[in-house]
Design a protein around this motif. Sequence first.
Motif, PDB file in Angstrom:
ATOM      1  N   VAL A 312       1.281  -1.184   0.186  1.00 48.43           N
ATOM      2  CA  VAL A 312      -0.143  -0.037  -0.084  1.00 48.43           C
ATOM      3  C   VAL A 312       0.365   1.368   0.282  1.00 48.43           C
ATOM      4  CG1 VAL A 312      -1.255   1.334   1.224  1.00 48.43           C
ATOM      5  CG2 VAL A 312      -2.295  -1.156   0.967  1.00 48.43           C
ATOM      6  N   TYR A 313       0.689   2.622  -0.539  1.00 45.33           N
ATOM      7  CA  TYR A 313       1.217   3.134  -1.235  1.00 45.33           C
ATOM      8  C   TYR A 313       0.715   4.362  -0.247  1.00 45.33           C
ATOM      9  CZ  TYR A 313       3.233   8.196  -2.948  1.00 45.33           C
ATOM     10  OH  TYR A 313       4.025   8.650  -2.742  1.00 45.33           O
ATOM     11  N   PRO A 314       1.725   4.809   1.138  1.00 44.49           N
ATOM     12  CA  PRO A 314       1.276   5.904   2.233  1.00 44.49           C
ATOM     13  C   PRO A 314       1.782   7.716   1.540  1.00 44.49           C
ATOM     14  CG  PRO A 314       2.791   4.241   2.983  1.00 44.49           C
ATOM     15  CD  PRO A 314       2.597   4.290   1.941  1.00 44.49           C
ATOM     16  N   CYS A 315       0.794   8.948   1.443  1.00 46.86           N
ATOM     17  CA  CYS A 315       0.808   9.834   0.976  1.00 46.86           C
ATOM     18  C   CYS A 315       0.086  10.691   2.522  1.00 46.86           C
ATOM     19  CB  CYS A 315       1.047   9.646  -0.230  1.00 46.86           C
ATOM     20  SG  CYS A 315      -0.894   9.312  -0.649  1.00 46.86           S
ATOM     21  N   THR A 316       0.022  11.671   1.966  1.00 43.97           N
ATOM     22  CA  THR A 316      -0.628  12.643   2.248  1.00 43.97           C
ATOM     23  C   THR A 316      -0.845  14.528   1.407  1.00 43.97           C
ATOM     24  OG1 THR A 316      -1.170  13.868   4.389  1.00 43.97           O
ATOM     25  CG2 THR A 316       1.039  13.947   3.488  1.00 43.97           C
ATOM     26  N   VAL A 317      -1.090  14.811   1.724  1.00 41.23           N
ATOM     27  CA  VAL A 317      -1.433  16.303   1.352  1.00 41.23           C
ATOM     28  C   VAL A 317      -0.778  17.082   1.542  1.00 41.23           C
ATOM     29  CG1 VAL A 317      -2.710  15.477  -1.203  1.00 41.23           C
ATOM     30  CG2 VAL A 317      -3.909  16.436   0.936  1.00 41.23           C
ATOM     31  N   VAL A 318      -0.466  18.470   1.679  1.00 41.48           N
ATOM     32  CA  VAL A 318      -0.048  19.900   2.521  1.00 41.48           C
ATOM     33  C   VAL A 318      -0.941  20.651   1.574  1.00 41.48           C
ATOM     34  CG1 VAL A 318       1.218  18.588   4.173  1.00 41.48           C
ATOM     35  CG2 VAL A 318       1.924  19.688   2.141  1.00 41.48           C
ATOM     36  N   GLY A 319      -1.526  21.976   2.591  1.00 45.09           N
ATOM     37  CA  GLY A 319      -2.082  22.717   2.343  1.00 45.09           C
ATOM     38  C   GLY A 319      -2.744  23.787   2.939  1.00 45.09           C
ATOM     39  N   ARG A 320      -3.382  25.090   2.469  1.00 45.63           N
ATOM     40  CA  ARG A 320      -3.967  25.960   3.365  1.00 45.63           C
ATOM     41  C   ARG A 320      -4.681  24.718   4.991  1.00 45.63           C
ATOM     42  NH1 ARG A 320      -8.504  30.373   1.842  1.00 45.63           N
ATOM     43  NH2 ARG A 320      -8.589  30.931   3.878  1.00 45.63           N
ATOM     44  N   PRO A 321      -4.697  25.223   5.782  1.00 49.62           N
ATOM     45  CA  PRO A 321      -5.099  24.045   7.100  1.00 49.62           C
ATOM     46  C   PRO A 321      -6.580  24.760   6.877  1.00 49.62           C
ATOM     47  CG  PRO A 321      -3.698  26.378   7.682  1.00 49.62           C
ATOM     48  CD  PRO A 321      -3.958  25.825   6.436  1.00 49.62           C
ATOM     49  N   PRO A 322      -6.924  23.313   7.142  1.00 47.76           N
ATOM     50  CA  PRO A 322      -6.959  22.377   8.116  1.00 47.76           C
ATOM     51  C   PRO A 322      -6.086  21.049   7.730  1.00 47.76           C
ATOM     52  CG  PRO A 322      -8.847  22.174   8.294  1.00 47.76           C
ATOM     53  CD  PRO A 322      -8.774  23.440   7.751  1.00 47.76           C
ATOM     54  N   LYS A 323      -5.811  20.691   7.241  1.00 49.32           N
ATOM     55  CA  LYS A 323      -5.017  19.206   6.555  1.00 49.32           C
ATOM     56  C   LYS A 323      -4.458  17.996   7.373  1.00 49.32           C
ATOM     57  CE  LYS A 323      -5.354  21.225   1.954  1.00 49.32           C
ATOM     58  NZ  LYS A 323      -6.196  22.298   2.298  1.00 49.32           N
ATOM     59  N   GLU A 324      -4.427  16.872   7.699  1.00 47.19           N
ATOM     60  CA  GLU A 324      -3.952  15.781   7.825  1.00 47.19           C
ATOM     61  C   GLU A 324      -2.524  15.758   8.642  1.00 47.19           C
ATOM     62  OE1 GLU A 324      -2.215  11.611   7.342  1.00 47.19           O
ATOM     63  OE2 GLU A 324      -3.237  12.299   5.584  1.00 47.19           O
ATOM     64  N   ASP A 325      -1.786  16.557   8.173  1.00 45.94           N
ATOM     65  CA  ASP A 325      -0.787  17.195   9.086  1.00 45.94           C
ATOM     66  C   ASP A 325      -0.843  17.571  10.648  1.00 45.94           C
ATOM     67  OD1 ASP A 325      -0.929  19.124   7.509  1.00 45.94           O
ATOM     68  OD2 ASP A 325       0.653  20.238   7.573  1.00 45.94           O
ATOM     69  N   ALA A 326      -1.572  18.506  10.434  1.00 45.76           N
ATOM     70  CA  ALA A 326      -2.153  19.514  11.687  1.00 45.76           C
ATOM     71  C   ALA A 326      -2.399  18.305  12.695  1.00 45.76           C
ATOM     72  CB  ALA A 326      -3.846  20.238  11.199  1.00 45.76           C
ATOM     73  N   TRP A 327      -2.630  17.047  12.720  1.00 45.14           N
ATOM     74  CA  TRP A 327      -2.375  15.947  13.842  1.00 45.14           C
ATOM     75  C   TRP A 327      -1.089  15.673  13.728  1.00 45.14           C
ATOM     76  CZ3 TRP A 327      -5.969  16.510  17.428  1.00 45.14           C
ATOM     77  CH2 TRP A 327      -7.853  17.385  16.488  1.00 45.14           C
ATOM     78  N   LEU A 328      -0.570  16.134  13.663  1.00 40.93           N
ATOM     79  CA  LEU A 328       1.132  15.390  13.579  1.00 40.93           C
ATOM     80  C   LEU A 328       1.898  16.481  14.791  1.00 40.93           C
ATOM     81  CD1 LEU A 328       2.387  14.303  10.018  1.00 40.93           C
ATOM     82  CD2 LEU A 328       2.407  12.872  12.296  1.00 40.93           C
TER      83      LEU A 328
END
Length: 485
Positions: A312-328
């Motif tokens: 499985v290929y894990p990935c994320t997208v970042v950009g104008r919040p909120p995004k997934e990386d906010a929880w990291l």
Amino acid sequence: MAYTDFQDFLAYLEKMGELKRIKEPLDPYLQITEVADRVMRQPGGGPALLIENPVGSDIPVAINVFGSRKRMSLALGAADLEDIACEIEALLKTEVPSGKLQAMRELAPKLGVLAKIPPRHAKGPGRCQEVVTTGDQVDLFRLPILHCWPQDGGRTITLPLVFTHDPQTGRRNVGMYRVQVYDRCTTGMHWQMHKVGAEHERAAALQKRPIQAAVVLGGDPALTYAATAPLPPGLDELLFAGFLRKKPVTLVPAKTVALEVPEDAEIVIEGWIDPQERRMEGPFGDHTGYYSLADLYPVFHVTAITHRRNPVYPCTVVGRPPKEDAWLGKATERLFLPLLRLNLPEIVDINLPVEGVFHNIAFVSIRKRYPGHAFKVMHALWGLGQAMFTKMIFVFDADVNVQDISECLWRIGNNIDPERDMCLVRGPVDVLDHASRALGFGSKIGFDCTRKGPQEGFHREWPDVIEMSQEIKAQIDALWPKLGL
């Protein structure tokens, strides 16, 4: 709780009702970003997504797996992030025991935890090497690598764990640096000037030799988080991951480079970098919500791609919040508060608002003990690791709930005299700060939002906050059911 691998984590999320399977074909070129962005903006961060049929690849895509407080906590094997913070705080307590028996009772559990965390070394091959491709057969375009935003310079690996070694000391580092694909076997390596990967490259340049690297995708989610964590210098990310998962990370030798990689990874990309070689990388739609501009970065030459039989290929997208990386970022805020208090015990709490994209804004509450105490805390934070990038620091009294942005804004508006309470400094800033006067260098500002006294030049009376008396509150509490409100 330790997961056996990334897919074990996905299975657990599905069991908990936290994962949604998408069977409709979606294109890694922009379409997956748009779907993920809409989901990430849903209340609570939306579900994790497993996109089973990405266009152009037979490898499913997992995204938004860290995209809520609950999933971020589950990724680290806890019911909530605060549970881990309490565990770290207990581990850091250094009270002197009164005798040998007490010392044994207090130290034994801590030593038991620490004994479990060093990585283990297997001779291999690992699950991450069930399929091995080398030489002319290497083709990065077989992977469903996202082209995230319209102005991006190309497809970019967005959730990589980049393994390097210091060529002088041999010390390992695991960082998360985006990897832009140029062609089937060449990428950019976006490690910024302040990052450890860049330090390793500079050391290799002094020795006039290439630096080897491995880009790892997947594995236990605790290791993915550890690669983003602002660990103190010299603390191995694999040790930290072992602490979080209560089980060591198992490593196996890579196939074409002299590095070890996690045995349970989904995909590993091996290769090397010539410190003298640079190529334009970017633009890239970044976590600031703006495009980071194209600039010269090292070139990563791929020598092998290894993976599981059904990865499985894990990935994320970042950009104008909120995004997934906010929880990291929020995980770092909570887990590193006990470490912060080692140097600054006066700190009560800290809030790095999601809208502040980790390094623009910090709200800090302290137990103020003397004049100018707030300024001391500002300067101390600017001198601590990646906290040096914090563009704006607001320091409040201990009774202020810094997690309540509404209260913070109310206190800021009422409690500061801008000229008296402002501290302006110059120094390093985040390379992604497009507003700074130069790349990686600019100014930062702090505001003392605490109550002021005569020793700080305030000779008027500081008023009380408006509050109702407890007696009247109790009377109305008793009457409330009768009022029909």
